[in-house]
Design a protein around this motif. Structure first.
Motif, mmCIF file in Angstrom:
data_model
loop_
_atom_site.group_PDB
_atom_site.id
_atom_site.type_symbol
_atom_site.label_atom_id
_atom_site.label_comp_id
_atom_site.label_asym_id
_atom_site.label_seq_id
_atom_site.Cartn_x
_atom_site.Cartn_y
_atom_site.Cartn_z
ATOM 1 N N ARG A 31 -40.263 12.078 -3.419
ATOM 2 C CA ARG A 31 -41.338 13.014 -3.536
ATOM 3 C C ARG A 31 -42.795 12.374 -2.956
ATOM 4 O O ARG A 31 -43.549 13.096 -2.344
ATOM 5 C CB ARG A 31 -41.390 13.857 -4.878
ATOM 6 C CG ARG A 31 -40.260 14.978 -4.790
ATOM 7 C CD ARG A 31 -40.204 15.594 -6.170
ATOM 8 N NE ARG A 31 -41.389 16.395 -6.388
ATOM 9 C CZ ARG A 31 -41.442 17.133 -7.420
ATOM 10 N NH1 ARG A 31 -40.664 16.923 -8.516
ATOM 11 N NH2 ARG A 31 -42.539 18.007 -7.810
ATOM 12 N N ILE A 32 -43.209 11.304 -3.764
ATOM 13 C CA ILE A 32 -44.412 10.503 -3.403
ATOM 14 C C ILE A 32 -44.451 10.148 -1.866
ATOM 15 O O ILE A 32 -45.546 10.388 -1.228
ATOM 16 C CB ILE A 32 -44.529 9.422 -4.149
ATOM 17 C CG1 ILE A 32 -44.351 9.907 -5.728
ATOM 18 C CG2 ILE A 32 -45.876 8.650 -4.058
ATOM 19 C CD1 ILE A 32 -44.499 8.578 -6.723
ATOM 20 N N ILE A 33 -43.489 9.675 -1.251
ATOM 21 C CA ILE A 33 -43.281 9.443 0.030
ATOM 22 C C ILE A 33 -42.029 9.670 0.540
ATOM 23 O O ILE A 33 -41.116 8.983 0.353
ATOM 24 C CB ILE A 33 -44.035 8.227 0.420
ATOM 25 C CG1 ILE A 33 -44.063 7.888 2.010
ATOM 26 C CG2 ILE A 33 -43.337 7.061 -0.255
ATOM 27 C CD1 ILE A 33 -45.297 8.269 2.702
ATOM 28 N N PRO A 34 -41.745 10.856 1.313
ATOM 29 C CA PRO A 34 -40.375 11.201 1.954
ATOM 30 C C PRO A 34 -39.868 10.008 2.649
ATOM 31 O O PRO A 34 -40.504 9.437 3.640
ATOM 32 C CB PRO A 34 -40.678 12.509 2.551
ATOM 33 C CG PRO A 34 -41.810 13.216 1.998
ATOM 34 C CD PRO A 34 -42.469 12.118 1.667
ATOM 35 N N ALA A 35 -38.605 9.986 2.687
ATOM 36 C CA ALA A 35 -37.824 8.731 3.505
ATOM 37 C C ALA A 35 -38.197 8.764 4.792
ATOM 38 O O ALA A 35 -38.363 7.725 5.580
ATOM 39 C CB ALA A 35 -36.273 9.018 3.327
ATOM 40 N N ARG A 36 -38.435 9.984 5.570
ATOM 41 C CA ARG A 36 -38.783 9.922 6.968
ATOM 42 C C ARG A 36 -39.969 8.984 7.315
ATOM 43 O O ARG A 36 -39.901 8.449 8.337
ATOM 44 C CB ARG A 36 -38.892 11.255 7.700
ATOM 45 C CG ARG A 36 -40.095 12.069 7.015
ATOM 46 C CD ARG A 36 -39.861 13.547 7.818
ATOM 47 N NE ARG A 36 -41.039 14.525 7.342
ATOM 48 C CZ ARG A 36 -41.011 15.059 6.185
ATOM 49 N NH1 ARG A 36 -40.005 14.644 5.479
ATOM 50 N NH2 ARG A 36 -42.129 15.744 5.646
ATOM 51 N N PHE A 37 -40.825 8.919 6.301
ATOM 52 C CA PHE A 37 -42.091 8.202 6.542
ATOM 53 C C PHE A 37 -41.954 6.770 6.569
ATOM 54 O O PHE A 37 -42.900 5.851 6.760
ATOM 55 C CB PHE A 37 -43.263 8.714 5.756
ATOM 56 C CG PHE A 37 -43.729 10.222 6.078
ATOM 57 C CD1 PHE A 37 -44.202 10.414 7.174
ATOM 58 C CD2 PHE A 37 -43.362 10.982 5.015
ATOM 59 C CE1 PHE A 37 -44.320 11.917 7.546
ATOM 60 C CE2 PHE A 37 -43.898 12.633 5.131
ATOM 61 C CZ PHE A 37 -44.154 12.839 6.550
ATOM 62 N N LEU A 38 -40.833 6.229 5.990
ATOM 63 C CA LEU A 38 -40.312 4.784 5.833
ATOM 64 C C LEU A 38 -40.091 4.205 7.113
ATOM 65 O O LEU A 38 -39.868 3.200 7.293
ATOM 66 C CB LEU A 38 -39.319 4.686 4.747
ATOM 67 C CG LEU A 38 -39.472 4.447 3.501
ATOM 68 C CD1 LEU A 38 -40.471 5.879 3.169
ATOM 69 C CD2 LEU A 38 -38.322 4.735 2.567
ATOM 70 N N LYS A 39 -39.909 5.131 8.058
ATOM 71 C CA LYS A 39 -39.702 4.555 9.454
ATOM 72 C C LYS A 39 -40.828 3.940 9.938
ATOM 73 O O LYS A 39 -41.626 4.647 10.890
ATOM 74 C CB LYS A 39 -38.901 5.777 10.507
ATOM 75 C CG LYS A 39 -37.569 5.656 10.334
ATOM 76 C CD LYS A 39 -36.802 6.407 11.495
ATOM 77 C CE LYS A 39 -36.812 7.977 10.964
ATOM 78 N NZ LYS A 39 -36.277 8.604 12.073
ATOM 79 N N CYS A 40 -41.241 2.993 9.398
ATOM 80 C CA CYS A 40 -42.665 2.271 10.192
ATOM 81 C C CYS A 40 -42.267 0.804 9.823
ATOM 82 O O CYS A 40 -41.621 0.312 9.021
ATOM 83 C CB CYS A 40 -43.872 2.722 9.168
ATOM 84 S SG CYS A 40 -43.737 2.507 7.436
ATOM 85 N N VAL A 41 -43.149 -0.327 10.407
ATOM 86 C CA VAL A 41 -42.983 -1.636 10.286
ATOM 87 C C VAL A 41 -44.537 -2.044 9.364
ATOM 88 O O VAL A 41 -44.494 -3.119 9.361
ATOM 89 C CB VAL A 41 -42.684 -2.465 11.397
ATOM 90 C CG1 VAL A 41 -41.422 -2.246 11.810
ATOM 91 C CG2 VAL A 41 -43.724 -1.944 12.619
ATOM 92 N N ASN A 42 -45.248 -1.276 9.269
ATOM 93 C CA ASN A 42 -46.340 -1.314 8.446
ATOM 94 C C ASN A 42 -46.901 -0.200 7.717
ATOM 95 O O ASN A 42 -46.057 0.839 7.670
ATOM 96 C CB ASN A 42 -47.881 -1.811 9.303
ATOM 97 C CG ASN A 42 -48.248 -0.774 10.016
ATOM 98 O OD1 ASN A 42 -48.397 0.486 9.626
ATOM 99 N ND2 ASN A 42 -48.093 -1.046 11.625
ATOM 100 N N PHE A 43 -47.618 -0.522 6.529
ATOM 101 C CA PHE A 43 -47.995 0.585 5.631
ATOM 102 C C PHE A 43 -49.097 1.650 6.118
ATOM 103 O O PHE A 43 -49.652 2.370 5.188
ATOM 104 C CB PHE A 43 -48.223 0.032 4.241
ATOM 105 C CG PHE A 43 -47.075 -0.715 3.674
ATOM 106 C CD1 PHE A 43 -46.025 0.136 3.296
ATOM 107 C CD2 PHE A 43 -46.839 -1.841 3.280
ATOM 108 C CE1 PHE A 43 -44.739 -0.477 2.686
ATOM 109 C CE2 PHE A 43 -46.046 -2.587 2.392
ATOM 110 C CZ PHE A 43 -44.973 -1.776 2.290
#
Lengths: 205, 478
Positions: A31-43
């Motif tokens: 909920r804090i950060i849905p998985a689709r936003f984990l598609k990244c190589v930086n924060f």
């Protein structure tokens, strides 16, 4: 939005700023950060995506969207905050939104460690005190609070609440050793000694 | 404070020292990495001009973002492709072994490390993934870490961490037919709550645990984290040794004998002291299904959605939130609830025995009309073994889709996801809001056999009725 230059560094002894209250037990890292936003190589982009689905659902009424909460640095939560996945993206997203310290009744283990590694203290508070703190924040959202790690309390000019942080984490935050990398590397010899006594790294002797 | 447990012994052996803040510097024997939580860690190393201290102690694979229908490179999703490329580059630059797609050894990180014999008793194992607790099934101390800690392990093969308390979870009895490891762990989480294990490592033991296969033990430890315990483990025994023997990274010859002697010496025994103990009886457990938005919101298949008034006061809010999100009412039976999607896979239940169990249920039957059902093997090795046994054909003939290995719809970082308010029967580990890729999608966690049964009936079904039907039929023929 804060820039990287203001991210936590060095000794973390106090956080001064407004509080933002986010009610609910068991708020998980999906909920804090849905998985689709984990598609990244930086924060970098995560600050804007924090609580994306919950915010969309509440259509402007989520605490992270309410204008008066903008700029708040101290997040007040309930029980078992940050449960679920180990994604550091969760505290990264909170930090990039502007959060510098969290107060709650309890925290999930990995989330707590991830916050510590970023220099974000997670302090626990008794339920009754927490209810009073939330009430106080709700009545006067623009009050500045002092989250003091040495005194282990959060206070304003009128009222203060007791906090606790485990000794190990507190020490690391106060003396600025929460960013552990350099300390860990400096123990090269001791690491070698540990390796030398581990049966599975020495063909079981 | 615990003493002489496996956790204590392994912890002591791996202690490098105490850090100034008061935490322990713990050596990590095996570090597993994947594409989602490692890129920022490598970037941080580069920024600090640091190198990987023990590249041979880190093993990589790609699992979270891989598409399961078309794995042709470049991936259709450019972000997924970029993540994989970044991992490939980081591994090759730093001399880290990478088990990529098509090597025969790719798969979900918590499936491949045990398969390859990398996971062994007595190790400390860390990975930027909360389900690292899975590896505790072998008697390792295994736990999930965040990206900053991935950076620390890369740089120093160690991390700063505090010791946990140890709770013994003692399970008497034996699971009934149609009741599986998944039901047992959901039952434990339901009883102790999602935060019951915060601050603890769970040691699972007792007659019911001894009877479990290694793959079933992995299911149990995998979900320790869903009960709040960062780390769950089981003392190694003959079942463990038999599983490990002959695997590619397992010790051989003289080293094997020495290893067994050492592994045995680590086990908790009558001298062990635990911080506390909770007892269960496996015999009483029914197939268990989640109805809500946390893994503790679970009930036996014969039960109804609980009244919030029957639960502790502090659970009222999340119970009501769950009713509303799930579209369920207190008192409603879970059995018979219509579902839309069936997912068999994940690091919890994507191993060969899971697929075999599910295949037995679906064999010769058809997936109910309108249901999307698919099987995602946990690894290339699992897929190969399943195809060898013809399981893919059984699933396909029943109307399931047979996919390529990966994490898939457990967390929906690849194209497999729920749409709108669809309800899935899922063999995975989390039923959080939005977990399976749709912000309003709904997840019911259950065993792979129960997912298979739900696929055939189009609704939540007691898988035990499948066995009853079979025995009724056989008695008729007699």
């Amino acid at each position: 939005m804060n820039t990287s230059s203001t991210f936590p560094s060095g000794e973390i002894q106090r956080i001064k700023g407004c509080c933002i209250s986010l009610p609910g037990n068991d708020i998980d890292t999906d909920r804090i950060i849905p998985a689709r936003f984990l598609k990244c190589v930086n924060f970098e982009a995560l600050g804007e995506q924090v609580f994306a689905d919950d915010r969309k659902e509440l259509n402007g009424f989520h605490p992270f969207d309410i204008p008066i909460n903008k700029g708040a640095k101290i997040l007040i939560v309930n029980d078992n905050f940050g449960c679920g996945s180990s994604r550091e993206h969760a505290p990264q997203a909170l930090m990039r939104w502007g959060i510098r310290g969290i107060i709650g009744q309890s925290f999930a283990e990995i989330f707590y460690g991830n916050c510590l590694a970023l220099g974000i203290p997670c302090a626990t508070i008794e339920r009754r005190e927490s209810d009073e703190l939330v009430e106080s924040v709700r009545n006067k959202p623009l009050t500045e609070w002092d989250f003091d790690l040495n005194k282990l309390e959060v206070s304003n000019n009128n009222i203060s609440f007791k906090l606790s942080i485990d000794k190990g984490s507190l020490g690391m935050l106060i003396n600025g050793s929460w960013d552990a990398t350099s300390q860990l590397i400096s123990q090269g010899e001791k690491i070698d000694k540990t390796i030398a006594k581990l049966p599975y790294l020495n063909d079981f002797f | 404070m615990s003493k002489n447990t496996l956790y204590d012994k392994v912890w002591d052996l791996h202690q490098v020292g105490q850090l100034p803040g008061g935490s322990t510097q713990l050596f990590i024997g095996l570090h597993l990495i994947h594409e989602v939580t490692s890129p920022q860690a490598f970037a941080a190393l580069k920024e600090k001009d640091l190198s990987v201290r023990c590249p041979e102690r880190t093993i990589a694979t790609v699992d979270h973002i891989v598409p399961t229908n078309n794995q042709q490179r470049p991936f259709a999703d450019p972000l997924a492709e970029e993540m994989l490329r970044t991992l490939e580059m980081n591994c090759s630059k730093n001399g880290i072994k990478f088990h990529g797609i098509g090597t025969g050894q790719q798969g979900i990180v918590h499936v491949i490390a045990p398969e390859l014999g990398l996971t062994q008793p007595g190790m400390t194992i860390a990975c930027g993934d909360s389900h690292t607790s899975t590896h505790g099934a072998f008697g390792a101390i295994a736990f999930g870490i965040g990206t900053s800690q991935v950076r620390d392990v890369l740089a120093s093969q160690s991390l700063s961490i505090n010791k946990l308390k140890v709770r013994r979870i003692w399970v008497e009895g034996e699971l009934a037919k149609g009741v599986y490891a998944k039901d047992l762990i959901l039952h434990i989480i339901r009883t102790l709550g999602v935060k019951g294990g915060v601050g603890y490592a769970y040691e699972f033991g007792g007659p019911a645990i001894k009877l479990l296969s290694m793959e079933e033990r992995m299911t149990i430890c995998n979900m320790a984290i869903e009960g709040g315990a960062r780390c769950g483990y089981i003392n190694p025994d003959q079942v463990t040794y038999e599983y490990l023997k002959g695997r590619s990274h397992a010790p051989t010859n003289d080293a094997w004998n020495k290893a067994i002697k050492w592994w045995k010496s680590l086990c908790s025994d009558e001298k062990s002291i635990f911080d506390d103990q909770v007892n269960f009886n496996a015999t009483e457990i029914a197939p268990t299904v989640t109805w809500g938005i946390t893994p503790a919101q679970a009930i036996g298949i014969d039960e109804s959605v609980p009244e919030s008034s029957s639960l502790p006061k502090n659970e009222k809010a999340i119970t009501e939130e769950a009713y509303s999100y799930m579209g369920l009412k207190a008192g409603q039976e879970i059995s018979g609830l219509a579902i839309d999607v069936c997912f068999i896979g994940s690091c919890t239940n994507g191993r060969i025995s899971d697929l075999q169990t599910a295949a037995e249920i679906v064999k010769g039957k058809r997936v109910a009309k309108g249901i999307k059902a698919f099987v995602v093997p946990g690894s290339e090795q699992v897929a190969k073994a399943a195809i060898h046994d013809g399981l893919d054909v059984i699933f396909k003939q029943a109307g399931f889709e047979w996919r390529e290995p990966g994490c898939s719809m457990c967390l929906a970082m690849n194209p497999d996801r729920l749409e709108g308010r669809q309800i899935s029967a899922s063999s995975s580990n989390r039923n959080f809001k939005g977990r399976q890729g749709s912000a309003s999608g709904r997840t019911l966690l259950m065993s792979p056999a129960m997912v298979a049964a739900a696929a055939i009936q189009g609704k939540v079904t007691d898988v035990r009725t499948f066995f009853k039907t079979n025995s009724d039929q056989s008695s008729k023929t007699l």
